[in-house]
Design a protein around this motif. Structure first.
Motif, mmCIF file in Angstrom:
data_model
loop_
_atom_site.group_PDB
_atom_site.id
_atom_site.type_symbol
_atom_site.label_atom_id
_atom_site.label_comp_id
_atom_site.label_asym_id
_atom_site.label_seq_id
_atom_site.Cartn_x
_atom_site.Cartn_y
_atom_site.Cartn_z
ATOM 1 N N GLU A 172 0.816 -1.213 0.000
ATOM 2 C CA GLU A 172 0.000 0.000 0.000
ATOM 3 C C GLU A 172 0.850 1.263 0.000
ATOM 4 O O GLU A 172 0.334 2.345 -0.256
ATOM 5 N N TRP A 176 -2.699 4.257 2.096
ATOM 6 C CA TRP A 176 -3.731 3.995 3.103
ATOM 7 C C TRP A 176 -4.077 5.244 3.898
ATOM 8 O O TRP A 176 -5.183 5.352 4.432
ATOM 9 N N SER A 245 -8.210 -2.755 -2.358
ATOM 10 C CA SER A 245 -7.043 -1.875 -2.319
ATOM 11 C C SER A 245 -7.458 -0.545 -1.698
ATOM 12 O O SER A 245 -8.646 -0.222 -1.632
#
Length: 259
Positions: A172, A176, A245
């Protein structure tokens, strides 16, 4: 001995390079380069093929576990049976030194090889300086308190440490942070680790104050890397992205922005 807490490495899912390139174009070249740097740091994964966290590998495998436990165990056993603080200290340092030499012979990083030895030596020096065997464990209290403070601050300022570390594992990067639900999950994950560290102090400090060396030493062994590994595993579970995601979750939270 201080509780060794190595950061977990990472696993990069498909499509993450494209996402990182997008961040570079939208957020500036420096942001994109930093995001790619984070991804490359986490290229040596501590995850299994099914994407779950390999807790044992994360804490250094069986070797890391033994290296963390054995010097403290030698110190406790030698002092309990002989009452000799110098003998217990020398025994603990000798064991740690053997592990360090083995790592150096295997041409591992000198910093990694000598870190454990330095930590054990410091604990022994503190105990010898005060003349109290129980003070072998004081440095562990200090490091735990520092970890708790740093992790707590990381949540308050919006950079939960488990998000930074697990973001590497999950590919990520720092994306995030753009999604409120991901930030909340990583904050909770960080509090799980903080709770484990705080539990050590809650249990062990009273044993230290009561001069119960055997109970203190035994509890320290049980609540070292094993407890830390359990906390990491729970933090991994509560911060799971539910198969989406960060970009997908952001679209779900703000659908009007992506029409």
């Amino acid at each position: 001995m201080t509780d060794q807490q190595p950061p977990p490495p990472a696993h990069e899912p498909e499509g993450s390079h494209a996402t990182g390139a997008s961040s570079a174009s939208e957020g500036g070249s420096s942001t994109g380069q930093w995001d790619q740097t984070l991804r490359s740091i986490g290229s040596s994964a501590s995850t299994r093929e099914d994407g779950t966290l390999d807790v044992l590998a994360t804490i250094g495998g069986w070797r890391g576990l033994i290296e963390s436990v054995l010097p403290s165990a030698v110190f406790l056993v030698v002092f309990t049976f002989t009452g000799q603080l110098w003998g217990a200290g020398i025994g603990a340092v000798a064991v740690a030194a053997v592990f360090s030499v083995l790592r150096l012979v295997q041409r591992q990083s000198p910093v990694q090889a000598l870190a454990g030895l330095a930590a054990v030596a410091l604990c022994v020096v503190v105990a010898l300086n005060t003349g109290e065997a129980k003070d072998f464990y004081v440095w562990g209290f200090i490091t735990n308190a520092v970890y708790i403070l740093v992790m707590g601050i990381s949540v308050v300022v919006g950079w939960p440490l488990m998000g930074v570390l697990f973001g590497l594992i999950r590919g990520e990067g720092l994306e995030w942070r753009q999604v409120a639900s991901r930030r909340r999950r990583y904050s909770v994950a960080t509090w799980f680790v903080v709770a484990a560290l705080a539990l050590r102090l809650i249990v062990q400090v009273p044993l230290y104050l009561s001069d119960n060396l055997v109970a203190l030493g035994t509890t320290r062994l049980a609540m070292g890397l094993p407890l830390y590994g359990l906390a990491l595993w729970m933090a991994w579970l509560v911060s799971a992205p539910a198969g989406q995601s960060p970009a997908d979750e952001q679209r779900m939270e703000h659908p009007d922005r992506h029409r």
